[in-house]
Design an enzyme around this catalytic site. Structure first.
Site, PDB file in Angstrom:
ATOM      1  N   GLU A  59       0.711  -1.369   0.269  1.00 28.49           N
ATOM      2  CA  GLU A  59      -0.101  -0.414   0.401  1.00 28.49           C
ATOM      3  C   GLU A  59       0.986   0.958  -0.216  1.00 28.49           C
ATOM      4  OE1 GLU A  59      -2.797   0.107   3.242  1.00 28.49           O
ATOM      5  OE2 GLU A  59      -3.613   2.501   2.719  1.00 28.49           O
ATOM      6  N   ARG A 294       5.622 -13.027   9.584  1.00 24.86           N
ATOM      7  CA  ARG A 294       6.307 -12.509   9.453  1.00 24.86           C
ATOM      8  C   ARG A 294       7.372 -11.414   9.977  1.00 24.86           C
ATOM      9  NH1 ARG A 294       1.945  -7.769   8.590  1.00 24.86           N
ATOM     10  NH2 ARG A 294       3.596  -6.142   9.170  1.00 24.86           N
ATOM     11  N   LYS A 304       4.825   0.929   9.916  1.00 28.74           N
ATOM     12  CA  LYS A 304       4.138   2.062   8.879  1.00 28.74           C
ATOM     13  C   LYS A 304       4.088   3.907  10.160  1.00 28.74           C
ATOM     14  CE  LYS A 304       3.220  -0.020   5.211  1.00 28.74           C
ATOM     15  NZ  LYS A 304       1.866   0.226   3.839  1.00 28.74           N
TER      16      LYS A 304
END
Ligand code: ATP
Ligand code: MG
Length: 585
Positions: A59, A294, A304
């Site tokens: 994104e 992850r 983020k």
């Protein structure tokens, strides 16, 4: 897709799945027109030449970090190794937080890591926002098939009626409205006739499903917001869990690999694709979602939101601050793409979350740079050493290998003269036990130069040592027959004061002093290490050319790189990438 040769890949559960799929010819009938699209676009196209299709779908709302590198290396390497394609797809379905700046930075970083999205003559760089028309068309079809409805409950009511892990949800009062009423309202939503939050399009699945994600998830919400690519064309935007399977199917993705937190979304992913297939938009075999763990790296934050906070509140000097775990920061710190790929290979891919220690990343850097980095000498905390019996105004050249294990890379030459800079730590007024370097009366070797004996030192009025004196032994120069005539235990590095080049050197430490700043609801800002940056005025070996990006191993001190933004030939600004050994305890 990487240009350099890489060792044979280590297998993992995803490779096992792909091997099985290829053996079973699961995707052998896939067609690909070269352009993303539904069955109407693909059905008459040639068979897909790519044996598999994966994708990396960031994104564009921030800079990529070391966690993204794991996903990038995984997806692009699988495509490369299986003669397939990996798409770079910007998942830009959320109008408010996304910007072109991030798109550019992401492209830059994927390329820097050594990957590209080219497959034969195809350029597989896509934007999810280019699929908005398809998504809308499919949404109308779902409404007409009575598989979706427009709900006029507020977001809060929807939340209340969703139920909990132990209790089923409650059907919306709008759930059974006629399909043409939903269709009319969906069109009105699209045409901007309703304010944000007044209604939403929901899938009609099962409000009592044990999987909360299946309790009539929202497909479209109203957002009167300008999008960085589609401008004001749309005021309804798809939810991620609806957009994502559609994006994968339009791009003929075979293996859609995402992180573990999406495991509970897989039933909805399949529900969407199977219904759109039944409606004729897609054909079997459909994309399959697989989940992997992850990356959690100690001593860093990779959310983020938190990274943005560090930048916006000026705790660091931008997204590419060399202390940041962003790829831009790691690049500026001196990390090489090879080191990051090596790190990703070493940590592997697993199905269960685990935390990787930061030292694993640093070791990958050392293992990559050790055979490559030319050697040099720097003095970071200088103190003058006077060779009192060396003639004033005289100098002579000493030589050292560019790389100790690669004689073919030649030698470097640098002058020795009467006044030298040495490390303050290489001298003691009174030595502790097992201290073999300089102290009054002791004899050591000036590396690549002469053997010297310390004869005295000078202090200023505050008791700080300002100068050390020594005598050199003329027949003991390294590389001459007399070099081994005297045995010494200490070996110190030095630069000639008259010839050394002044440099600004930044010594970095970890940005956080807590190993898990990202965990739970810790106040991560309070865990920032106040000593994460120390800037010193150093002297470096003459002849060192500090072109931005050039790197060295300074003997005894570690690996250093010339800063990409601030270094120049006339004024070197050097970042310490890492020390020679893991000194962090
Ligand atoms: P954030 O939640 O901080 O916004 P994100 O995971 O949503 O991060 P995206 O841009 O959506 O960020 O991520 C793009 C891809 O990178 C996704 O497929 C995601 O699974 C993967 N990714 C992100 N972080 C990690 C990580 N720490 N380890 C492995 N893969 C990751
Ligand atoms: Mg995301």
């Amino acid at each position: 897709m990487t240009t350099d040769s890489t060792p044979a890949p280590v297998s993992n559960f995803l490779r096992t799945i792909i091997d099985q799929d290829l053996n079973a010819q699961r995707h052998a009938s896939n067609r690909w027109s070269g352009t993303p699209g539904p069955a109407s676009v693909q059905a008459t196209a040639p068979l897909d030449r790519a044996r598999i299709r994966t994708r990396f779908p960031p994104e564009p709302n921030g800079y990529l970090h070391i966690g993204h590198a794991k996903s990038i290396c995984l997806n692009f390497s699988l495509a490369r190794d299986y003669l397939g394609a990996c798409h770079l797809r910007f998942d830009d379905t959320n109008p408010e937080k996304e910007e072109q700046e991030y798109v550019d930075a992401i492209i830059d970083m994927v390329q820097w890591l050594g990957f590209d999205w080219q497959f034969q003559d195809e350029t597989n760089l896509y934007f999810a926002s280019d699929y908005f028309d398809y998504m809308y068309e499919f949404a109308e079809a779902l409404v007409q098939a009575d598989l979706a409805y427009v709900d006029e409950q507020s977001a809060e009511q929807m939340r209340e009626n969703r139920g909990t892990l132990t209790e089923p949800g409650t059907n919306s009062p709008w759930r059974d409205r006629p399909t043409d009423e939903s269709l009319r309202l969906l069109r009105e939503m699209r045409d901007g006739q309703h304010p944000d939050g007044s209604m939403a399009l929901r899938a009609k699945i099962d409000m009592a499903s044990p999987n909360i994600n299946m309790r009539d998830p929202v497909l479209y919400r109203i957002r009167h917001a300008e999008h960085h690519r589609t401008g004001n064309k749309w005021c309804i935007y798809p939810m991620y869990s609806w957009a994502h399977p559609v994006e994968d199917a339009l791009e003929q993705i075979t293996h859609s690999i995402c992180t573990l937190e999406f495991e509970d979304q897989r039933p909805f992913y399949n529900w969407i694709l199977e219904h759109l297939r039944d409606l004729g938009f897609f054909t079997d075999p459909l994309p399959q979602q697989y989940e992997f763990a992850r990356l959690y790296l100690s001593y860093v934050v990779t959310s983020k939101r938190k990274l943005r906070q560090l930048v916006v509140e000026n705790h660091v000097d931008g997204w590419d601050d060399p202390r940041m775990p962003t790829l831009a920061g790691l690049r500026r710190r001196g990390y090489t793409p090879e080191a990051i790929r090596l790190f990703c290979d070493r940590i592997g891919v697993a199905k269960a979350d685990s935390r990787i220690d930061y030292s694993v990343l640093e070791q990958a850097l050392r293992d990559d740079l050790d055979p490559k980095a030319p050697r040099s000498v720097a003095v970071l905390d200088p103190i003058k050493l006077i060779l009192t019996n060396y003639p004033e105004g005289q100098s002579e050249l000493c030589t050292a290998p560019v790389h100790p294990h690669h004689p073919e890379r030649g030698v470097r030459e640098f002058p020795l003269s009467r006044e030298l800079w040495i490390e303050r730590d290489d001298f003691r007024e009174e030595p502790e036990k097992r201290y073999f370097r300089l102290y009054p009366g002791n004899t050591v070797r000036l590396k690549y130069g002469y053997i010297i004996t310390c004869t005295g030192f000078t202090k200023d009025e505050n008791g700080k040592i300002t100068e050390v004196q020594a005598e050199y032994l003329p027949d003991t120069k390294s590389g001459t027959p007399g070099a081994d005539s005297i045995k010494v235990k200490g070996n110190i590095t030095w630069v000639s004061a008259a010839h050394a080049v002044p440099a600004t050197v930044r010594l970095y430490d970890r940005l956080f002093s807590d190993p898990h700043p990202d965990v739970g609801d810790k106040d991560f800002l309070s865990l920032i290490n106040p000593h994460s940056l120390d800037t010193v005025n150093a002297w470096v070996e003459p002849g060192l050319v500090a072109d931005p990006g050039a790197y060295w191993q300074f003997e005894r001190l570690g690996y250093f790189v010339a800063d990409l933004k601030e270094s120049s030939a006339t004024h070197p600004v050097l970042n310490r990438i890492t020390t020679l050994r893991d000194t962090w305890v």
